[in-house]
Design a protein around this motif. Structure first.
Motif, mmCIF file in Angstrom:
data_model
loop_
_atom_site.group_PDB
_atom_site.id
_atom_site.type_symbol
_atom_site.label_atom_id
_atom_site.label_comp_id
_atom_site.label_asym_id
_atom_site.label_seq_id
_atom_site.Cartn_x
_atom_site.Cartn_y
_atom_site.Cartn_z
ATOM 1 N N ARG A 329 38.864 36.818 54.394
ATOM 2 C CA ARG A 329 38.658 35.645 55.080
ATOM 3 C C ARG A 329 37.014 35.176 54.707
ATOM 4 O O ARG A 329 36.105 36.371 54.631
ATOM 5 C CB ARG A 329 38.735 35.476 56.641
ATOM 6 C CG ARG A 329 40.001 35.902 56.868
ATOM 7 C CD ARG A 329 41.028 34.664 56.723
ATOM 8 N NE ARG A 329 42.570 34.858 57.180
ATOM 9 C CZ ARG A 329 42.893 34.533 58.426
ATOM 10 N NH1 ARG A 329 41.922 34.034 59.482
ATOM 11 N NH2 ARG A 329 44.205 34.777 58.603
ATOM 12 N N SER A 330 36.631 34.220 54.535
ATOM 13 C CA SER A 330 35.376 33.541 54.565
ATOM 14 C C SER A 330 34.554 33.453 55.720
ATOM 15 O O SER A 330 35.144 32.983 56.812
ATOM 16 C CB SER A 330 35.292 32.422 53.682
ATOM 17 O OG SER A 330 35.870 30.993 54.264
ATOM 18 N N THR A 331 33.361 33.684 55.717
ATOM 19 C CA THR A 331 32.299 33.487 57.048
ATOM 20 C C THR A 331 31.273 32.290 56.480
ATOM 21 O O THR A 331 30.370 32.733 55.674
ATOM 22 C CB THR A 331 31.763 34.758 57.448
ATOM 23 O OG1 THR A 331 32.501 35.805 57.810
ATOM 24 C CG2 THR A 331 31.170 34.418 58.964
ATOM 25 N N ASN A 332 31.152 31.256 57.321
ATOM 26 C CA ASN A 332 30.440 30.155 56.934
ATOM 27 C C ASN A 332 30.561 29.783 55.480
ATOM 28 O O ASN A 332 29.655 29.406 54.638
ATOM 29 C CB ASN A 332 28.948 30.647 57.411
ATOM 30 C CG ASN A 332 28.775 30.912 58.736
ATOM 31 O OD1 ASN A 332 29.275 30.412 59.620
ATOM 32 N ND2 ASN A 332 27.868 31.945 59.084
ATOM 33 N N GLY A 333 31.823 29.718 54.866
ATOM 34 C CA GLY A 333 32.050 29.729 53.522
ATOM 35 C C GLY A 333 31.650 30.526 52.533
ATOM 36 O O GLY A 333 31.498 29.936 51.393
ATOM 37 N N THR A 334 31.398 31.644 53.086
ATOM 38 C CA THR A 334 30.999 32.685 51.927
ATOM 39 C C THR A 334 31.705 34.111 51.876
ATOM 40 O O THR A 334 32.266 34.107 53.291
ATOM 41 C CB THR A 334 29.337 32.999 52.067
ATOM 42 O OG1 THR A 334 29.181 33.902 53.241
ATOM 43 C CG2 THR A 334 28.497 31.984 52.038
ATOM 44 N N VAL A 335 31.882 34.908 51.180
ATOM 45 C CA VAL A 335 32.704 36.019 51.141
ATOM 46 C C VAL A 335 31.766 37.016 50.448
ATOM 47 O O VAL A 335 30.962 36.845 49.619
ATOM 48 C CB VAL A 335 34.038 35.813 50.319
ATOM 49 C CG1 VAL A 335 34.987 35.055 51.115
ATOM 50 C CG2 VAL A 335 33.605 35.638 48.864
ATOM 51 N N PRO A 336 31.684 38.382 50.929
ATOM 52 C CA PRO A 336 30.993 39.499 50.293
ATOM 53 C C PRO A 336 31.773 39.791 48.910
ATOM 54 O O PRO A 336 32.763 40.085 48.756
ATOM 55 C CB PRO A 336 31.181 40.643 51.214
ATOM 56 C CG PRO A 336 32.579 40.190 52.011
ATOM 57 C CD PRO A 336 32.641 38.756 52.030
ATOM 58 N N VAL A 337 30.749 39.650 47.983
ATOM 59 C CA VAL A 337 31.145 39.937 46.419
ATOM 60 C C VAL A 337 30.186 40.960 45.854
ATOM 61 O O VAL A 337 28.992 40.875 46.120
ATOM 62 C CB VAL A 337 31.316 38.814 45.626
ATOM 63 C CG1 VAL A 337 31.550 39.089 44.053
ATOM 64 C CG2 VAL A 337 32.339 37.927 46.254
ATOM 65 N N VAL A 338 30.835 42.042 45.162
ATOM 66 C CA VAL A 338 29.963 42.781 44.283
ATOM 67 C C VAL A 338 30.224 42.707 42.918
ATOM 68 O O VAL A 338 31.161 42.883 42.335
ATOM 69 C CB VAL A 338 30.185 44.469 44.827
ATOM 70 C CG1 VAL A 338 29.476 45.370 43.779
ATOM 71 C CG2 VAL A 338 30.282 44.694 46.214
ATOM 72 N N TYR A 339 29.121 42.310 42.198
ATOM 73 C CA TYR A 339 29.160 42.006 40.613
ATOM 74 C C TYR A 339 28.814 43.355 40.208
ATOM 75 O O TYR A 339 27.725 43.916 40.199
ATOM 76 C CB TYR A 339 28.293 40.921 40.510
ATOM 77 C CG TYR A 339 28.645 39.494 40.667
ATOM 78 C CD1 TYR A 339 29.828 38.898 40.476
ATOM 79 C CD2 TYR A 339 28.198 38.836 41.837
ATOM 80 C CE1 TYR A 339 30.373 37.704 40.927
ATOM 81 C CE2 TYR A 339 28.505 37.508 42.580
ATOM 82 C CZ TYR A 339 30.069 37.109 42.014
ATOM 83 O OH TYR A 339 30.338 35.666 42.479
ATOM 84 N N GLU A 340 29.735 43.679 39.192
ATOM 85 C CA GLU A 340 29.316 44.959 38.305
ATOM 86 C C GLU A 340 29.062 44.344 36.991
ATOM 87 O O GLU A 340 29.702 43.701 36.236
ATOM 88 C CB GLU A 340 30.422 45.835 38.265
ATOM 89 C CG GLU A 340 30.336 46.959 37.734
ATOM 90 C CD GLU A 340 31.661 48.001 37.488
ATOM 91 O OE1 GLU A 340 31.582 48.953 37.181
ATOM 92 O OE2 GLU A 340 32.784 47.451 38.017
ATOM 93 N N ILE A 341 27.968 45.190 36.054
ATOM 94 C CA ILE A 341 27.337 44.912 34.933
ATOM 95 C C ILE A 341 27.216 46.213 34.112
ATOM 96 O O ILE A 341 26.637 47.211 34.719
ATOM 97 C CB ILE A 341 26.171 44.231 34.904
ATOM 98 C CG1 ILE A 341 26.252 42.776 35.611
ATOM 99 C CG2 ILE A 341 25.731 43.976 33.475
ATOM 100 C CD1 ILE A 341 25.952 42.776 37.003
ATOM 101 N N ASN A 342 27.843 46.333 33.043
ATOM 102 C CA ASN A 342 27.881 47.671 32.276
ATOM 103 C C ASN A 342 26.847 47.354 31.286
ATOM 104 O O ASN A 342 27.251 46.717 30.205
ATOM 105 C CB ASN A 342 29.312 47.904 31.805
ATOM 106 C CG ASN A 342 29.104 49.251 30.865
ATOM 107 O OD1 ASN A 342 28.213 49.650 30.996
ATOM 108 N ND2 ASN A 342 30.064 49.338 30.111
ATOM 109 N N LEU A 343 25.578 48.062 31.359
ATOM 110 C CA LEU A 343 24.650 48.003 30.386
ATOM 111 C C LEU A 343 24.730 48.877 29.171
ATOM 112 O O LEU A 343 23.891 48.597 28.362
ATOM 113 C CB LEU A 343 23.517 48.033 30.960
ATOM 114 C CG LEU A 343 22.664 46.847 32.101
ATOM 115 C CD1 LEU A 343 21.436 47.294 32.517
ATOM 116 C CD2 LEU A 343 22.764 45.521 31.494
ATOM 117 N N ARG A 344 25.763 49.515 29.295
ATOM 118 C CA ARG A 344 26.204 50.264 27.876
ATOM 119 C C ARG A 344 26.813 49.392 26.981
ATOM 120 O O ARG A 344 26.898 49.762 25.930
ATOM 121 C CB ARG A 344 27.065 51.395 28.287
ATOM 122 C CG ARG A 344 26.516 52.797 29.177
ATOM 123 C CD ARG A 344 25.775 53.390 28.229
ATOM 124 N NE ARG A 344 25.525 54.921 29.122
ATOM 125 C CZ ARG A 344 24.484 55.776 28.529
ATOM 126 N NH1 ARG A 344 24.224 55.688 27.301
ATOM 127 N NH2 ARG A 344 24.154 56.654 29.198
#
Length: 395
Positions: A329-344
């Motif tokens: 569920r979103s809270t105040n129109g936002t959701v927790p997200v983890v963006y993953e970047i592979n610099l290899r």
């Protein structure tokens, strides 16, 4: 000596290993890459969605973070937006071609400064300046022999033409000059982080957005951290000041009733983990990319960092997230997200240039497995060394 070291070290390794996975009890600045990913193959960690960042996603996020442009939101002609309105003080001067019919007597009775030429000779052009009058609440003024004339929303040139039209057939080839003695209706309000909140009267010159900000005495804060909000009727737009200065098209013409608000936007991101420094770092209202953010934090620590495990933790706009879990569920129109970047992956360095950092982001770089193992071995050596010393002393 070697026999003593192995005799003590091997049981120590077995003991420490028996305490569980060594990464569970070794001190660390945060979770490892494996711990972030280990929960579910579906991409969720304890109700937080984990998203692998690619070029398409980075560009989509960058486009969504762009502010609207004033040139399109408040499109207007290049002509002046100045117009007469109720409350303005108007001054009208009328001339007649000789022989004057209507205004000769008024001209003769007026003071020498009333018109450009007050001679009552039959072959001399005469003119009269009417008393200054305020535009009424219904947007009209009164002209002798012409009656009430609607002037609200008109330019001075349009009012001159209207008065001439109303005097046709009454005055002898009338000519009219209209001036604004005092502007009470066409104003722009300037508030916010400016040195002087004020109301700026508009003129036929056509004042623009930066003119209003200069009229208010400039800004209290650094320009790089300022944004400008323009409100016109029911439409509101916001742009960073840097963007307006760099692009003259965004320096739009102002209209009566506009409200210009100077906004101070001290944005920051936090960086943790295996980077050159862990800190809360401010950045400009214009925004920065992930590549710039990593550079400002000193880059990755090449003796500790796992280049595959660069994460950005953010409360993201729910509309921008492809939600794989309907129960999230979103809270105040936002959701927790983890963006993953592979610099290899070398291509990811192009991705980081497009990925936008936003206010209150947390960038976390995990330790590499090798760094964790070296830490484990240092603990083994620390446990084994006193035992070896004690054994040697007994011998």
């Amino acid at each position: 000596m070697k026999k003593n070291f192995l005799a003590v070290c091997f049981p120590a390794v077995l003991f420490l290993s028996g305490c569980g996975t060594y990464s569970d009890w070794l001190p660390a600045s945060g979770a490892s890459r494996e711990q972030v990913q280990e929960k579910h193959d579906s991409g969720r960690v304890d109700g937080i969605q984990v998203v692998d960042v690619n070029d398409a996603l980075a560009r989509r996020l960058a486009d969504s973070k762009k502010l609207g442009q004033f040139s399109s939101t408040f499109a207007s002609s290049t002509a002046s937006n100045y117009a007469i309105g109720p409350g303005d003080m108007i001054e009208v001067t009328i001339w007649e071609t000789p022989p004057a019919i209507l205004f000769s007597a008024m001209s003769s009775a007026s003071s020498p400064t009333a018109g450009s030429n007050t001679s009552s000779g039959s072959n001399t052009s005469s003119g009269v300046t009417l008393p200054t009058q305020m535009v009424a609440a219904d947007g009209t003024i009164v002209i002798p022999f012409a009656g009430r004339i609607a002037v609200s929303g008109c330019t001075t040139e349009q009012i001159e033409a209207s008065i001439v039209e109303h005097l046709q057939g009454k005055a002898n080839q009338p000519q009219v000059l209209v001036g604004v003695a005092k502007n009470n209706a066409s104003n722009v309000t300037i508030v916010g982080e400016v040195n002087t909140s004020t109301m700026m009267p508009l003129t036929p010159k056509g004042e623009r957005l930066l003119d209003a900000l200069a009229f208010a005495g400039g800004f209290k804060q650094a320009i790089s951290h300022m944004a400008v909000r323009l409100s016109r009727g029911n439409v509101t737009g916001t742009m960073t000041l840097d963007s307006i200065i760099r692009d003259p098209k965004q320096n739009v013409l102002l209209k009566p009733g506009d409200v210009v608000t100077a906004l101070y936007q001290p944005q920051t991101f936090s960086v943790l983990g295996a980077t050159g420094k862990n800190d809360e770092i401010p950045f400009e209202a214009q925004g920065i990319s992930l590549a710039q953010a990593l550079a400002r934090s000193g880059g990755l620590n090449d003796s500790r960092a796992d280049a595959r495990g660069v994460f950005v933790f953010r409360f993201e706009d729910a509309k921008l997230v492809d939600n794989k879990d309907p129960s999230l569920r979103s809270t105040n129109g936002t959701v927790p997200v983890v963006y993953e970047i592979n610099l290899r992956d070398p291509a990811s360095f192009f991705v980081t240039q497009n990925f936008p950092i936003q206010n209150h982001d947390v960038i976390y770089v995990t330790n590499s497995p090798g760094a964790e193992f070296r830490k484990f071995l240092s603990y083994v050596a620390m446990v084994a060394d006193p035992a070896i010393t004690f054994t040697n002393d007994l011998q």
